[in-house]
Design a protein around this motif. Sequence first.
Motif, PDB file in Angstrom:
ATOM      1  N   GLU A  18       3.551  11.213  -5.243  1.00 54.18           N
ATOM      2  CA  GLU A  18       4.358  10.048  -4.876  1.00 54.18           C
ATOM      3  C   GLU A  18       3.471   9.045  -4.149  1.00 54.18           C
ATOM      4  O   GLU A  18       2.752   9.406  -3.219  1.00 54.18           O
ATOM      5  N   VAL A  19       3.537   7.790  -4.568  1.00 57.04           N
ATOM      6  CA  VAL A  19       2.659   6.750  -4.029  1.00 57.04           C
ATOM      7  C   VAL A  19       3.476   5.682  -3.321  1.00 57.04           C
ATOM      8  O   VAL A  19       4.447   5.158  -3.869  1.00 57.04           O
ATOM      9  N   LEU A  20       3.062   5.365  -2.079  1.00 59.08           N
ATOM     10  CA  LEU A  20       3.634   4.269  -1.314  1.00 59.08           C
ATOM     11  C   LEU A  20       2.501   3.318  -0.937  1.00 59.08           C
ATOM     12  O   LEU A  20       1.333   3.714  -0.890  1.00 59.08           O
ATOM     13  N   TRP A  21       2.849   2.075  -0.652  1.00 56.01           N
ATOM     14  CA  TRP A  21       1.865   1.066  -0.281  1.00 56.01           C
ATOM     15  C   TRP A  21       2.211   0.495   1.084  1.00 56.01           C
ATOM     16  O   TRP A  21       3.371   0.452   1.478  1.00 56.01           O
ATOM     17  N   LEU A  28       1.227   9.942  -0.887  1.00 52.40           N
ATOM     18  CA  LEU A  28       0.000   9.198  -0.631  1.00 52.40           C
ATOM     19  C   LEU A  28       0.341   7.758  -0.298  1.00 52.40           C
ATOM     20  O   LEU A  28       1.042   7.080  -1.053  1.00 52.40           O
ATOM     21  N   LEU A  29      -0.163   7.277   0.850  1.00 54.76           N
ATOM     22  CA  LEU A  29       0.029   5.893   1.259  1.00 54.76           C
ATOM     23  C   LEU A  29      -1.255   5.115   1.029  1.00 54.76           C
ATOM     24  O   LEU A  29      -2.329   5.520   1.494  1.00 54.76           O
ATOM     25  N   LEU A  30      -1.169   3.999   0.325  1.00 53.06           N
ATOM     26  CA  LEU A  30      -2.307   3.121   0.077  1.00 53.06           C
ATOM     27  C   LEU A  30      -2.211   1.916   1.001  1.00 53.06           C
ATOM     28  O   LEU A  30      -1.190   1.214   1.007  1.00 53.06           O
ATOM     29  N   ARG A  31      -3.264   1.675   1.797  1.00 53.97           N
ATOM     30  CA  ARG A  31      -3.255   0.550   2.748  1.00 53.97           C
ATOM     31  C   ARG A  31      -4.312  -0.470   2.347  1.00 53.97           C
ATOM     32  O   ARG A  31      -5.516  -0.194   2.384  1.00 53.97           O
ATOM     33  N   CYS A  32      -3.867  -1.652   1.946  1.00 51.06           N
ATOM     34  CA  CYS A  32      -4.786  -2.736   1.597  1.00 51.06           C
ATOM     35  C   CYS A  32      -4.052  -4.055   1.724  1.00 51.06           C
ATOM     36  O   CYS A  32      -2.823  -4.092   1.827  1.00 51.06           O
ATOM     37  N   ASP A  33      -4.816  -5.137   1.743  1.00 55.02           N
ATOM     38  CA  ASP A  33      -4.272  -6.493   1.689  1.00 55.02           C
ATOM     39  C   ASP A  33      -4.892  -7.213   0.504  1.00 55.02           C
ATOM     40  O   ASP A  33      -5.981  -6.867   0.048  1.00 55.02           O
ATOM     41  N   ALA A  34      -4.207  -8.244   0.034  1.00 60.79           N
ATOM     42  CA  ALA A  34      -4.757  -9.092  -1.020  1.00 60.79           C
ATOM     43  C   ALA A  34      -4.303 -10.514  -0.750  1.00 60.79           C
ATOM     44  O   ALA A  34      -3.138 -10.755  -0.440  1.00 60.79           O
TER      45      ALA A  34
END
Length: 518
Positions: free
Chosen positions: A34-37, A3-9
């Motif tokens: 499995e988590v990637l950003w 799972l790829l998480l796409r965000c900005d902060a």
Amino acid sequence: MRLLLRCDAGPSTGVGHAVRCAAVAEAADAAGHEVLWSGRLDGLDWLWAGLVTGPPRTVLPPADDAGSLAGLARGHRIDAVHVDHYLLGDDLRDPLNAAGTVLSTVEDFATGRRPGDVVVDPNLGADEHPRPDDGSPLLLRGPAYAPLRAAARRARRERDAGHPAGAPPRVLVVMGGTDAAGLLPRVVAALDAAGAPAEVDVVVPPGRSPELPAGGPARFRAVAPLADLPAAMAGADLVVSAAGTTVWELCCVGVPMALVLAADNQTDGYRTVVAAGAAAGLGGIGELAAPEQAGAVLRGLLTDPGARDALARRARTVVDGAGAGRIVDAITDAVRRVGGARGSAPLARTSPARAGQDPRVEDTTAALHTRPATLADAELLLAWRNDPDTRRNSRSADEIDLDTHRRWLAGSLDREDRYLLVVSDTTGPVGTVRWDRDCRGWEVSITVAPERRGGGLAAALLQAGEDALRERTGSGTPLIAVVHRENAASARLFARAGYVDDGTGPDGEGFRTLCRIL
């Protein structure tokens, strides 16, 4: 699943998107995925320090358009991308699907709206807002899908354990991770104008340095961003917050809150939460220009514990804290429906909420979700309750009117010994589960929507209700079902679910009691 998480902060976007994604990351990690950003994630050490998972293991470069995001998905064999970003455009789904990747996307009413395989809008009232049909097959709408960190659920339990009365009240002020609208000085001025004793902790983001008043009845103290903000919420008598992601954590913990409208995209959510009686509204930048108006609202809350308690009780009915797990379950199901990325075998469900799933429930359980009932459900619940078949099998067979039902519902939502749930699938509400606590345990009542009877949903509703109660009380809770001796279908349902006769036999009206341990 990868799972790829796409965000900005950052200062221009705030940190709410990253906080929501962090909750999804925790749930996915707990389910064995499995988590990637991907994104711009600098300056978030305080956030990573409060997560069960710690900081991201893999952060890929930010992908700012459909082509680059699909390229990341192909290059890293991503099964699903979860996008929490308003500015990436509405053309993401087709390129990602062509790469064999499922798109999950977050919107706040109309803000950030785009087609997706899974669409999440966690706002109160979102499920009642019209939404254009853009071909998105699965909509997860409402606070049942508010993605909250494990820290919020832990803080909810800690506040349940007892919150000693404080004198003067303890106040926490948090305007998001960056205070992008520059509201802290105005909120501090309003608290000072309230003229009431209080111990005020002001969370000051990096780069901000508001001048704190001295010499008044309220004492102010600046604190750095908190790794475990929900724990600080649990220790507060009142939280003054921007009306962003923090609202859902506050509802989950059950803290009295006064909200500030910090951005245009918060307007619908702000109005709905305030109208529901779950928060007091202080308005936006314009209303805070002169501190006296907001100060009067704050003075009323600081000097009236009953008013604060009423807000907290209503807030707790809005969010149960399990939204991140529901989102991960929905993404997992979407990946499984397309056979997994690159034609891999269907994914096994490993989420704790489904591990060891009861064989009595068919796959329909995966499509069900529960949420606490609200006053907006009054007419729906009344229609189900007054259905002739429902009344025939109930201990109270009389038909009731809407005003009576609304009074009953309002009272039920404020009770700690009653837990009233609405259960839905992808088509909408399909039934309700109610738990009532007495000295013996929690008694269950189930109603399947009349138009959905005969579809084998009762067992799925029961397990969904048990899962929700387990989140609230933990395992080992005594459960009770009261069934009329002529209701053979319900007797079979509870027998298959492991409920056994308590040996007391039918009462004078023919109802017998069945029991099991959760």
